[in-house]
Design a protein around this motif. Sequence first.
Motif, PDB file in Angstrom:
ATOM      1  N   ARG A  26       0.825  -1.215   0.000  1.00  0.00           N
ATOM      2  CA  ARG A  26       0.000   0.000   0.000  1.00  0.00           C
ATOM      3  C   ARG A  26       0.857   1.262   0.000  1.00  0.00           C
ATOM      4  NH1 ARG A  26      -2.828  -2.830   4.234  1.00  0.00           N
ATOM      5  NH2 ARG A  26      -2.029  -1.243   5.650  1.00  0.00           N
TER       6      ARG A  26
ATOM      7  N   ASP B 273       1.843   1.728  -3.441  1.00  0.00           N
ATOM      8  CA  ASP B 273       0.680   2.204  -4.179  1.00  0.00           C
ATOM      9  C   ASP B 273       0.526   3.714  -4.019  1.00  0.00           C
ATOM     10  OD1 ASP B 273      -2.067   1.609  -5.538  1.00  0.00           O
ATOM     11  OD2 ASP B 273      -2.574   2.775  -3.748  1.00  0.00           O
TER      12      ASP B 273
ATOM     13  N   LYS C  28      -4.745   4.651  -5.248  1.00  0.00           N
ATOM     14  CA  LYS C  28      -5.777   4.969  -4.265  1.00  0.00           C
ATOM     15  C   LYS C  28      -6.013   3.847  -3.271  1.00  0.00           C
ATOM     16  CE  LYS C  28      -9.363   3.409  -7.491  1.00  0.00           C
ATOM     17  NZ  LYS C  28      -9.556   2.114  -6.812  1.00  0.00           N
ATOM     18  N   ASP C  29      -5.276   2.748  -3.395  1.00  0.00           N
ATOM     19  CA  ASP C  29      -5.479   1.609  -2.499  1.00  0.00           C
ATOM     20  C   ASP C  29      -4.531   1.693  -1.310  1.00  0.00           C
ATOM     21  OD1 ASP C  29      -7.509   0.037  -4.018  1.00  0.00           O
ATOM     22  OD2 ASP C  29      -5.921   0.033  -5.531  1.00  0.00           O
ATOM     23  N   ASN C  30      -4.761   2.680  -0.454  1.00  0.00           N
ATOM     24  CA  ASN C  30      -3.890   2.891   0.703  1.00  0.00           C
ATOM     25  C   ASN C  30      -4.651   3.611   1.795  1.00  0.00           C
ATOM     26  OD1 ASN C  30      -3.402   5.944   0.015  1.00  0.00           O
ATOM     27  ND2 ASN C  30      -2.776   4.855  -1.845  1.00  0.00           N
TER      28      ASN C  30
ATOM     29  N   PHE D 171      -1.109  -3.823  -6.262  1.00  0.00           N
ATOM     30  CA  PHE D 171      -2.486  -3.657  -6.713  1.00  0.00           C
ATOM     31  C   PHE D 171      -2.566  -3.446  -8.231  1.00  0.00           C
ATOM     32  CE2 PHE D 171      -2.959  -2.457  -2.225  1.00  0.00           C
ATOM     33  CZ  PHE D 171      -4.081  -3.202  -1.887  1.00  0.00           C
TER      34      PHE D 171
ATOM     35  N   SER E  16      -3.018  -1.876 -11.784  1.00  0.00           N
ATOM     36  CA  SER E  16      -2.757  -0.507 -12.230  1.00  0.00           C
ATOM     37  C   SER E  16      -2.615  -0.494 -13.743  1.00  0.00           C
ATOM     38  CB  SER E  16      -1.478   0.034 -11.583  1.00  0.00           C
ATOM     39  OG  SER E  16      -0.337  -0.479 -12.248  1.00  0.00           O
TER      40      SER E  16
ATOM     41  N   VAL F 162      -4.573  -7.930  -1.792  1.00  0.00           N
ATOM     42  CA  VAL F 162      -4.027  -7.643  -3.116  1.00  0.00           C
ATOM     43  C   VAL F 162      -4.401  -8.760  -4.080  1.00  0.00           C
ATOM     44  CG1 VAL F 162      -1.924  -7.325  -4.466  1.00  0.00           C
ATOM     45  CG2 VAL F 162      -2.132  -6.248  -2.230  1.00  0.00           C
TER      46      VAL F 162
ATOM     47  N   HIS G   5      -8.035  -8.538  -4.887  1.00  0.00           N
ATOM     48  CA  HIS G   5      -8.280  -7.388  -5.757  1.00  0.00           C
ATOM     49  C   HIS G   5      -7.906  -7.733  -7.192  1.00  0.00           C
ATOM     50  CE1 HIS G   5      -8.304  -2.702  -5.615  1.00  0.00           C
ATOM     51  NE2 HIS G   5      -8.969  -3.171  -6.643  1.00  0.00           N
TER      52      HIS G   5
END
Length: 267
Positions: A24, A27, A33-35, A86, A88, A114, A117
Amino acid sequence: MSARKVLTHPGQFWTGCMTPESTRVRDYLLGGKDNYISDREAGTRLSNVFPAMQQHVRAANWFHRWACTYLAKQGAAQFLDIGAGFPSPTDTHLAVRGINPDATVLYVDADRFVAAHRRALSCDEHTKAVEAALADTGALIDHVRDSGFLDFQDPIVLSIGGWVLEQLPDAAAAVRELSAAIVPGSWLVISHLVTDPDEQLAEHIGAECRLWMPEFHPRSIGEIETIVAEYTLLDPGIIAPQGWAENVSDYPETLCRSAIGRLGMSP
């Protein structure tokens, strides 16, 4: 994530919110935005120690995409991406599909969120994600074999980034075990934080990272040479990511070093 799922594992949820996690934090540094707030605070502290940290992470991320694209042009058709993080727009499968629409990409991450996701957003008949940690290399290899997604009789590109190697006390042993499971002609793509040429700065970064990645250690170029010892490196060897392409000028000199090598045969 549903409220029911969060309440099923409240301790894990709150730990995830309050404690920075490497995937994260990366990221956040990559502009994702995954944090959580804790990850953004950790990323900001790293940038205070090393103002070029964001460029450093982005350069490593660019390199892995570029290297996999390069190898796809050389005929590589199977990619084992360890530590991609993640989903991207710079994902490996998006890069190599432009070269070979039938290329297969298996993502491996130790973080269950992760992996989940990726299964939700990235997977199709040529892309899959599994949860496994390189720290337990044997189990990771078993997970990959059990997935039935990659053919171990044909060459595989091992792509290892995302601060995965920095968190392994014996990264060389892990890479050797992985290499023993694949056939000659396979490729290795790595990036790693190095202590050269500024050992003091690298140690400051390491000390900050060890607040939330206890085993995190930068390595010297000599130590990285040990990690890739079984591979014949492409010229120019272990260099900064942006050194692989003449037209890359977006990234300043960083403490990241990258390499591409081939197993058991000359490039």
